[in-house]
Design a protein around this motif. Structure first.
Motif, PDB file in Angstrom:
ATOM      1  N   MET A 269      28.517  51.533  29.638  1.00 39.73           N
ATOM      2  CA  MET A 269      27.786  51.192  28.415  1.00 39.73           C
ATOM      3  C   MET A 269      27.983  49.719  28.063  1.00 39.73           C
ATOM      4  SD  MET A 269      28.447  54.512  25.954  1.00 39.73           S
ATOM      5  CE  MET A 269      27.493  53.813  24.602  1.00 39.73           C
ATOM      6  N   ALA A 270      29.229  49.243  28.195  1.00 37.06           N
ATOM      7  CA  ALA A 270      29.530  47.851  27.872  1.00 37.06           C
ATOM      8  C   ALA A 270      28.788  46.900  28.802  1.00 37.06           C
ATOM      9  CB  ALA A 270      31.039  47.612  27.952  1.00 37.06           C
ATOM     10  N   LEU A 271      28.766  47.208  30.099  1.00 40.74           N
ATOM     11  CA  LEU A 271      28.099  46.341  31.074  1.00 40.74           C
ATOM     12  C   LEU A 271      26.586  46.303  30.835  1.00 40.74           C
ATOM     13  CD1 LEU A 271      30.026  47.247  34.362  1.00 40.74           C
ATOM     14  CD2 LEU A 271      30.263  45.188  32.959  1.00 40.74           C
ATOM     15  N   CYS A 272      26.011  47.466  30.528  1.00 44.61           N
ATOM     16  CA  CYS A 272      24.571  47.503  30.253  1.00 44.61           C
ATOM     17  C   CYS A 272      24.254  46.770  28.952  1.00 44.61           C
ATOM     18  CB  CYS A 272      24.088  48.955  30.177  1.00 44.61           C
ATOM     19  SG  CYS A 272      24.044  49.801  31.776  1.00 44.61           S
ATOM     20  N   ALA A 273      25.145  46.865  27.973  1.00 41.32           N
ATOM     21  CA  ALA A 273      24.949  46.139  26.719  1.00 41.32           C
ATOM     22  C   ALA A 273      25.016  44.632  26.956  1.00 41.32           C
ATOM     23  CB  ALA A 273      26.000  46.556  25.695  1.00 41.32           C
ATOM     24  N   VAL A 274      25.903  44.210  27.856  1.00 42.69           N
ATOM     25  CA  VAL A 274      25.998  42.792  28.218  1.00 42.69           C
ATOM     26  C   VAL A 274      24.686  42.320  28.831  1.00 42.69           C
ATOM     27  CG1 VAL A 274      27.100  41.164  29.810  1.00 42.69           C
ATOM     28  CG2 VAL A 274      28.500  42.739  28.476  1.00 42.69           C
ATOM     29  N   GLN A 275      24.068  43.188  29.658  1.00 42.87           N
ATOM     30  CA  GLN A 275      22.801  42.811  30.273  1.00 42.87           C
ATOM     31  C   GLN A 275      21.674  42.710  29.245  1.00 42.87           C
ATOM     32  OE1 GLN A 275      21.844  41.452  32.892  1.00 42.87           O
ATOM     33  NE2 GLN A 275      19.638  41.649  32.559  1.00 42.87           N
ATOM     34  N   VAL A 276      21.765  43.480  28.176  1.00 44.45           N
ATOM     35  CA  VAL A 276      20.777  43.343  27.100  1.00 44.45           C
ATOM     36  C   VAL A 276      20.821  41.924  26.536  1.00 44.45           C
ATOM     37  CG1 VAL A 276      20.151  44.079  24.772  1.00 44.45           C
ATOM     38  CG2 VAL A 276      20.752  45.794  26.496  1.00 44.45           C
ATOM     39  N   VAL A 277      22.038  41.450  26.272  1.00 45.22           N
ATOM     40  CA  VAL A 277      22.211  40.078  25.771  1.00 45.22           C
ATOM     41  C   VAL A 277      21.773  39.068  26.830  1.00 45.22           C
ATOM     42  CG1 VAL A 277      23.878  38.390  24.925  1.00 45.22           C
ATOM     43  CG2 VAL A 277      24.100  40.795  24.277  1.00 45.22           C
ATOM     44  N   ASN A 278      22.189  39.304  28.078  1.00 42.90           N
ATOM     45  CA  ASN A 278      21.828  38.405  29.180  1.00 42.90           C
ATOM     46  C   ASN A 278      20.316  38.361  29.370  1.00 42.90           C
ATOM     47  OD1 ASN A 278      22.401  36.755  31.573  1.00 42.90           O
ATOM     48  ND2 ASN A 278      21.821  38.572  32.756  1.00 42.90           N
ATOM     49  N   GLY A 279      19.675  39.524  29.245  1.00 40.86           N
ATOM     50  CA  GLY A 279      18.223  39.581  29.393  1.00 40.86           C
ATOM     51  C   GLY A 279      17.510  38.810  28.297  1.00 40.86           C
ATOM     52  N   LEU A 280      18.023  38.919  27.069  1.00 40.73           N
ATOM     53  CA  LEU A 280      17.433  38.171  25.958  1.00 40.73           C
ATOM     54  C   LEU A 280      17.574  36.671  26.167  1.00 40.73           C
ATOM     55  CD1 LEU A 280      18.578  40.308  22.891  1.00 40.73           C
ATOM     56  CD2 LEU A 280      16.233  40.000  23.723  1.00 40.73           C
ATOM     57  N   LEU A 281      18.774  36.262  26.623  1.00 37.38           N
ATOM     58  CA  LEU A 281      18.996  34.838  26.887  1.00 37.38           C
ATOM     59  C   LEU A 281      18.104  34.345  28.021  1.00 37.38           C
ATOM     60  CD1 LEU A 281      22.901  34.597  26.603  1.00 37.38           C
ATOM     61  CD2 LEU A 281      21.181  33.794  24.973  1.00 37.38           C
ATOM     62  N   GLY A 282      17.962  35.176  29.056  1.00 37.49           N
ATOM     63  CA  GLY A 282      17.107  34.805  30.178  1.00 37.49           C
ATOM     64  C   GLY A 282      15.654  34.708  29.767  1.00 37.49           C
TER      65      GLY A 282
END
Length: 201
Positions: free
Chosen positions: A174-187
């Motif tokens: 869950m934590a890793l996927c949540a990190v990708q949410v932030v990473n995706g927004l930044l990207g």
């Protein structure tokens, strides 16, 4: 690191976690390492939190994360008109799928840990009576209660250990996927490489 490359690292990290979850769920079908009738397997095991939630559903974000570094360089799935930003934005949806899947596994594991295992609670005239001797997680704070389970041997520690691993792995997923949410927004907002260069949008 570019957002696409970081997403790939997340995808690689999720692979062993998903494999461990699937294996743990499979082992739970054999309480105490013994083969028993399906009626005597703890109900929550049949919900397949590790197989479906942290396993099958996690395949989708893993594949998307692994492909982002290549896909976002020439658009979405090879279509240049899509753009790198849309590729990163779409990864957020699959990250959400991962959060839901891992969340399902976490909930099932937490409920099962609190409920305790099915086991033999009484033996009369060579007949074994199965049941759930624990309630409200009382056995978690008092190991002496474990003796209420007569068979299979070590079923309580087996149950608790495997579901605890599923719980921990699910939280990490869950934590890793949540990190990708932030990473995706930044990207999406900054482009693949916020620092500029060949990979910048």
């Amino acid at each position: 690191m570019c957002s696409g490359g970081f997403a790939k690292c997340l995808g690689i990290t999720l692979i062993p976690l998903a494999i461990v979850c699937v294996l743990c769920n499979i082992l739970l079908f054999f309480p105490g390492g013994k083969s028993v009738e399906s009626d005597h397997i703890t109900q929550q095991v049949w919900y397949c939190g590790g197989i479906l939630g942290s396993g099958v559903l996690m395949i989708f974000p893993i594949l998307v994360f692994l492909g982002l570094k290549n896909n976002d360089c020439c658009g979405c799935c090879g279509n240049e008109s899509c753009g790198r930003r849309f590729a990163m934005l779409s990864s957020i949806l699959f990250a959400a799928v991962g959060v839901v899947g891992a969340g399902y596994s976490v909930i099932v594991s937490a409920v099962s840990i609190n409920h305790g295992p099915e086991c033999v609670v009484n033996i009369t005239n060579t007949e074994k009576h199965w049941g759930s001797p624990f309630s409200n997680g009382d056995y978690l704070t008092n190991k002496s209660f474990w003796s209420a389970c007569l068979e299979p041997v070590d079923v309580v520690s087996w149950h608790l250990s495997l579901f605890s691993v599923l719980l921990a792995m699910g939280l990490i997923q869950m934590a890793l996927c949540a990190v990708q949410v932030v990473n995706g927004l930044l990207g999406c907002l900054c482009g693949d490489c916020c620092g500029g260069g060949d990979g910048a949008v």
